[in-house]
Design a protein around this motif. Structure first.
Motif: not given
Length: 141
Positions: A124-139
């Motif tokens: 289970h994961h979050e899709f397109e997680y965006v960090t505080e810095e604005g970096i998008s992680l795929d999952m």
């Protein structure tokens, strides 16, 4: 070299030594490309960063969004690798971050498919997680 992820510190140091005294002659694209290449290669000595940041601040109003996005990536590199160096003003960082977030790539169908398969396998994961810095992680979990 930067795009390929090849680290050649001597080469990047030589480029910095030759280019930084002439940084006032660079247009915004050339300046952004040089900063981005240094960050991608992870090869910039702290003594070369201050003059480059100074030129960025002087010309920040003239950069296009794609170049501001590259400069944000350079800025993140500076914050992580050289935290003791001069900081940009918050309004400058905000402008760089906004440009970076605005130019983020869109998820591909393959990325959606991988996410679906991983969910089916119980990851289970979050899709397109965006960090505080604005970096998008795929999952991300």
């Amino acid at each position: 070299f930067a795009t390929a992820g090849v680290k050649v510190p001597d080469l990047f140091d030589a480029v910095a030594v030759a280019a930084l005294p002439r940084r006032g002659e660079f247009d915004t694209q050339e300046l952004a490309n040089m900063a981005w290449a240094f960050a991608c290669a992870g090869c910039v000595a702290s003594g070369h960063i201050e003059p480059l940041l100074g030129r960025v601040v002087d010309a920040i109003a003239t950069f296009e969004s794609i170049h501001l996005s590259q400069l944000y990536q350079f800025w993140l590199f500076v914050c992580v690798e050289h935290p003791h160096l001069r900081r940009l003003e918050p309004h400058h960082v905000k402008r760089l971050r906004e440009a970076f977030v605005e130019t983020m790539p869109r998820p591909s169908q393959l990325q959606h498919d991988v996410s679906t398969v991983l969910s089916g396998l119980g990851w289970h994961h979050e899709f397109e997680y965006v960090t505080e810095e604005g970096i998008s992680l795929d999952m991300a979990q």
